[in-house]
Design an enzyme around this catalytic site. Structure first.
Site, PDB file in Angstrom:
ATOM      1  CG  ASP A  46     110.071 -47.928  48.624  1.00  0.00           C
ATOM      2  OD1 ASP A  46     109.546 -46.831  48.355  1.00  0.00           O
ATOM      3  OD2 ASP A  46     110.182 -48.363  49.781  1.00  0.00           O
ATOM      4  CB  SER A  96     108.848 -46.360  52.734  1.00  0.00           C
ATOM      5  OG  SER A  96     108.795 -45.997  51.377  1.00  0.00           O
ATOM      6  CG  ASP A 280     110.446 -44.020  47.189  1.00  0.00           C
ATOM      7  OD1 ASP A 280     109.265 -43.782  46.881  1.00  0.00           O
ATOM      8  OD2 ASP A 280     111.028 -43.445  48.135  1.00  0.00           O
ATOM      9  CG  HIS A 284     110.830 -39.178  46.344  1.00  0.00           C
ATOM     10  ND1 HIS A 284     109.654 -38.572  46.724  1.00  0.00           N
ATOM     11  CD2 HIS A 284     110.953 -40.290  47.129  1.00  0.00           C
ATOM     12  CE1 HIS A 284     109.091 -39.280  47.695  1.00  0.00           C
ATOM     13  NE2 HIS A 284     109.847 -40.328  47.952  1.00  0.00           N
ATOM     14  CG  ASP A 322     106.556 -48.854  49.522  1.00  0.00           C
ATOM     15  OD1 ASP A 322     106.599 -48.613  48.305  1.00  0.00           O
ATOM     16  OD2 ASP A 322     107.408 -48.432  50.327  1.00  0.00           O
ATOM     17  CG  HIS A 323     104.490 -45.610  48.556  1.00  0.00           C
ATOM     18  ND1 HIS A 323     105.325 -44.954  47.663  1.00  0.00           N
ATOM     19  CD2 HIS A 323     105.253 -45.866  49.644  1.00  0.00           C
ATOM     20  CE1 HIS A 323     106.532 -44.833  48.193  1.00  0.00           C
ATOM     21  NE2 HIS A 323     106.518 -45.384  49.387  1.00  0.00           N
TER      22      HIS A 323
END
Length: 465
Positions: A46, A96, A280, A284, A322-323
């Site tokens: 992720d 997400s 992920d 962040h 996912d990104h």
């Protein structure tokens, strides 16, 4: 070309099988037992920007003496490689929930929604479809099992924040394996309605595991719920350097292996999702140490999945993200890469370190602490400014302690050579790797929602709209 024919017109190609550069290249007929996949393992790192993938590979090559499993699959031409667009229904930059719902429900939805269209239409999640076909299904993750990415394969909810309700949905669905963090959504002492979902799952025939030992005892005779921590699981770098955490909290690879073990008892096959969710969170937080070692943790899960698939020859493996997130990169590794090599000796995440710093700490104590944990010697002025930054407030998501993640990362970038462009998701096209029956039909560029039908067709399941 009609969209329904999109994947049916791909060129049938011959793929190479040379795992980790040590096995011979074989033609496709020797690779798979049939044209349809009995099993599917969908692995999601992720929030993995391309810089995360390549820096983790560099770290593994030069610290551990081995190539990452993911890049090895490219080097040996074992997988089909594609690029994937990641937009949501209302933004070029997805979250997400929307990204997972594109895969899970086959349609783009607005950011924050789980398999519910902008018009309010519910799209049946893919694990429900496969469960109805008699397959065993499950999810494992390094964040809360109720978090957006696992939930996107399982449920319909207007908001990804409805995690207490998502935990209830899982009880109704009775999927075969669900493992990760998130005790607060099952514990009666933490839920506002005081429901004891752990007891309810147990009464409904589940093996409930609260730690790694209890997980290991699951023999597959019952469905398995494993919830190992409050919130997300610890970062891999913190787990590996804490004897108690390492004893009680499983790695993503260990959860993946147990999930395969349990699900593969079903003679009709299985479908599972594996999420490296803390990649992920680290992005962040602009936390280079946590980011790279959680990517390594995810990569070990890739190895477990591929080991099974190569032996089984009936399994479709999908490896992707996912990104992108924060777009980290290695910009100034220093003379002979000495700056980047400081990460080889790191012992803790930035979050762990910042949580340990208090207003009572002196500048010299902060310098000593960071040098011990990160193999980085801060200048006195940097340490002084870091102490002052605690008064500024939070930056980055998943930061309930209001820690100065981005500022600390800015300081550390001068010492480890890793810099970040932002603290949030990006709209990048992302890596997509596939192996197994059906993978040769995947085109070189894919829209995220197209993977839904790709999985159904690869497994010979009729599409329902």
């Amino acid at each position: 070309m009609k969209r329904r024919d999109f994947f049916k017109n791909g060129l049938l190609t011959t793929m190479g099988l040379g795992i980790m550069g040590s096995r011979p290249v074989l033609a496709k007929p020797s690779m798979y037992k049939g044209e349809q996949a009995k099993n599917i393992i969908f692995l999601v790192s992720d929030g993995m920007s391309s810089g995360t993938l390549n820096m983790a590979d560099i770290l593994m090559r030069h610290k551990m003496g081995k190539t990452s499993n993911w890049i090895s699959l490219y080097e040996s031409n074992t997988v089909k490689r594609s690029l994937m667009d990641t937009a949501s229904a209302n933004s070029f930059v997805t979250d997400s929930a929307a990204a997972g719902s594109a895969w899970g429900g086959g349609h783009r939805v607005n950011n924050g929604a789980l398999n519910i269209s902008p018009s309010g239409q519910e799209h049946e999640p893919i694990l429900q479809k496969f469960k109805a076909q008699g397959k065993a299904v499950g999810c494992v993750t390094s964040v809360q099992i109720t978090h957006a990415t696992p939930a996107s394969f399982c449920v319909n909810q207007t908001s990804r924040s409805a995690m207490p309700a998502i935990a209830e949905d899982y009880l109704k669905l009775k999927f075969d394996v669900m493992m990760g963090g998130g005790r607060e959504f099952f514990d009666p002492n933490r839920r506002t309605d005081k429901r004891d979902l752990f007891t309810e799952f147990s009464k409904n025939g589940f093996h409930v595991a609260n730690n790694k030992e209890e997980m290991s005892k699951a023999d597959g005779s019952k469905p398995l719920l494993g919830v190992f921590t409050e919130d997300g699981l610890p970062y891999a770098i913190d787990r590996e350097n804490d004897a108690n955490l390492k004893k009680t909290v499983p790695s993503l690879a260990e959860m993946t292996g147990k999930c395969i073990e349990v699900l593969s008892k079903n003679p009709n096959g299985f479908v599972m999702q594996v999420e490296g969710g803390k990649v992920d969170w680290a992005a962040h937080g602009n936390d280079a140490t946590a980011l790279l070692y959680d990517q390594v943790d995810f990569d070990e899960a890739v190895g477990v999945a591929m080991d099974f698939a190569l032996k089984d020859k009936n399994t479709l493996v999908i490896i992707t993200t996912d990104h992108g997130n924060s777009n980290p990169g290695l910009f100034n590794p220093g003379p002979k890469n000495i700056k980047f090599e400081s990460l080889y000796e790191a012992k803790a995440s930035n979050q762990h370190i910042l949580n340990a710093i208090t207003p009572e700490n002196s500048t010299s104590q902060v310098i000593d602490m960071i040098n011990h944990q990160l193999n980085v010697a801060l200048e006195k002025e940097e340490a002084e400014n870091l102490l002052k930054s605690f008064q500024v407030g939070a930056d980055g998501l998943y930061n309930p302690g209001n820690l100065p993640f981005a500022y600390f990362a800015e300081i550390l970038s001068r010492h480890n050579g890793v810099s970040f462009a932002h603290t949030n998701h990006s709209g990048d096209y992302v890596e997509l790797a596939t192996y197994g029956p059906g993978s040769e039909k995947l085109p070189g560029f894919v829209k995220n929602y197209e993977l839904h039908n790709f999985m159904l067709e690869a497994a010979g399941v009729e599409r329902k709209w």
